[in-house]
Design an enzyme around this catalytic site. Structure first.
Site, PDB file in Angstrom:
ATOM      1  N   GLY A  78      11.854  33.403   8.825  1.00 54.81           N
ATOM      2  CA  GLY A  78      11.204  33.389   7.387  1.00 54.81           C
ATOM      3  C   GLY A  78      10.432  34.586   7.396  1.00 54.81           C
ATOM      4  N   PHE A  79       9.982  34.958   6.152  1.00 51.78           N
ATOM      5  CA  PHE A  79       8.867  36.080   5.708  1.00 51.78           C
ATOM      6  C   PHE A  79       7.486  36.126   6.653  1.00 51.78           C
ATOM      7  CE2 PHE A  79       5.784  37.186   2.181  1.00 51.78           C
ATOM      8  CZ  PHE A  79       5.677  38.685   2.666  1.00 51.78           C
ATOM      9  N   ILE A  80       7.081  34.983   6.538  1.00 53.42           N
ATOM     10  CA  ILE A  80       5.562  34.893   7.238  1.00 53.42           C
ATOM     11  C   ILE A  80       5.821  34.883   8.678  1.00 53.42           C
ATOM     12  CG2 ILE A  80       3.423  33.529   7.400  1.00 53.42           C
ATOM     13  CD1 ILE A  80       3.803  32.826   4.372  1.00 53.42           C
ATOM     14  N   TYR A  97       7.032  20.003  -4.212  1.00 53.65           N
ATOM     15  CA  TYR A  97       6.783  20.888  -3.284  1.00 53.65           C
ATOM     16  C   TYR A  97       5.466  20.873  -2.937  1.00 53.65           C
ATOM     17  CZ  TYR A  97       5.258  25.358  -1.179  1.00 53.65           C
ATOM     18  OH  TYR A  97       4.469  26.524  -0.466  1.00 53.65           O
ATOM     19  N   LYS A 156       3.634  19.272   0.555  1.00 52.48           N
ATOM     20  CA  LYS A 156       2.518  19.798   1.556  1.00 52.48           C
ATOM     21  C   LYS A 156       1.371  18.946   1.343  1.00 52.48           C
ATOM     22  CE  LYS A 156       4.602  23.635   2.849  1.00 52.48           C
ATOM     23  NZ  LYS A 156       4.691  24.138   4.219  1.00 52.48           N
TER      24      LYS A 156
END
Length: 337
Positions: free
Chosen positions: A11-13, A153, A157
């Site tokens: 993934g991106f991070i 979402y 979290k």
């Protein structure tokens, strides 16, 4: 701590964080499900780059596969775990909420169980500024209540934060929750605003601007974000002797080795200013389609990053104009535009 397991390294991070840790000599094992929420080719490109470093290894499997996940933990024996993998995207949670429960709740529970069983020295879990929900006192402080989430979402979290606190209390597992604020940068996700805006403007397509552009975000450049995560790995929370031992402004739990930390640029940027900077960088004007605010969106986010600075001596500082320029350079190179 030399062995670090990161979920979500394709993934991106996770990709940027793995790169940083590898350059510092850590051994990194990535765990990623390669789901098709967005272009899997982009994910595989990221992993292929990481694979060029001998300190990196990876497993391709879902977080929901508890047996597979626990086997990876047993073999790699991580000192610290950084759990970034999740079903992301505020708007997609309106279409497919069950995916968020499976990944962000069940998947996170499996990571916590594996970490508890091996007694890892520090568990860090990605959360989001979206957990602040309907809070309107800004900048957002970690010590504020966050009980009014506006999307599934954000709710998943926050559920992960609550579960992690319970595990930290019950099992003494040092845990840090990382609340991210609007991360952007090179190798970013195609569903993120910057990516969509640049792609559309270059192709001559219109861009959708919600709330008529009266949106404010704390844009955080990805390299700043992962530097903050890296430094927090060493800031292991300890259960305080008493409530009085907690320094004012610290989100450390009075009953557990558990802390919440914002990672943001601490600079509220108007969306229209962000778009203007993209246009200036591209040398091309956008075709603008102004729209009302979307269901579940919040009009503004803004991080107080004093706690991050106190714990690590660091705070993100990349100006959004510089960050946009770096993204555009990567985007043009990657796509040949």
């Amino acid at each position: 701590m030399r062995n670090i397991l990161i979920t979500g390294t394709a993934g991106f991070i996770g990709f940027h964080l793995a790169q940083l840790l590898l350059t510092e000599g850590f051994r990194v094992h990535g765990y990623d499900g390669m789901t098709d929420y967005y272009d899997v080719t982009l994910k595989r490109c990221r992993h292929n780059i990481l694979m060029q470093n001998q300190g990196f290894s990876a497993t391709e499997a879902l977080l929901e596969d508890r047996a597979h996940l626990e086997t990876v933990f047993d073999v790699f024996r991580p000192d610290a775990v950084i759990h970034l993998a999740a079903q992301a995207g505020v708007r997609y949670s309106l279409e497919n909420p069950r995916a968020y429960l499976d990944s962000n709740v069940i998947g996170t529970f499996n990571v916590m169980e594996a970490a508890r069983r091996l007694e890892v020295r520090h568990l860090l879990i990605a959360s989001t500024s979206s957990v602040y929900g309907a809070n309107d006192e800004m900048p957002f402080l970690e010590t504020e209540k966050a009980d009014t989430q506006l999307t599934i979402y954000a709710a998943t979290k926050k559920a992960a934060e609550s579960m992690a606190h319970a595990y930290a209390h019950l099992w003494g597992m040092p845990t840090t929750m990382l609340r991210f604020f609007t991360v952007y940068g090179a190798w970013g996700r195609p569903d993120l605003a910057l990516y969509k805006f640049v792609d559309a403007i270059l192709d001559g397509r219109s861009i959708d601007i919600y709330n008529n552009g009266e949106m404010f975000r704390d844009f955080t450049y990805v390299e700043d974000l992962v530097r903050g995560i890296r430094l927090l790995v060493d800031a292991v929370p300890e259960r305080p002797a008493s409530k009085d031992a907690i320094v004012p402004g610290d989100s450390l739990s009075p009953v557990a080795p558990f802390r919440v930390v914002n990672i943001g640029n601490s600079n509220k940027v108007r969306l229209l200013d962000f778009i203007n900077a993209i246009e200036d960088c591209l040398g091309k004007r956008a075709i603008r389609n102004y729209m009302p605010i979307q269901m579940g969106d919040v009009p503004a986010t803004w991080a107080d990053s004093e706690l991050l600075q106190r714990l690590t001596g660091y705070r993100p500082q990349t100006d959004f104009r510089d960050g946009i320029a770096r993204f555009v350079e990567w985007f043009r190179d990657y796509y040949g535009k």
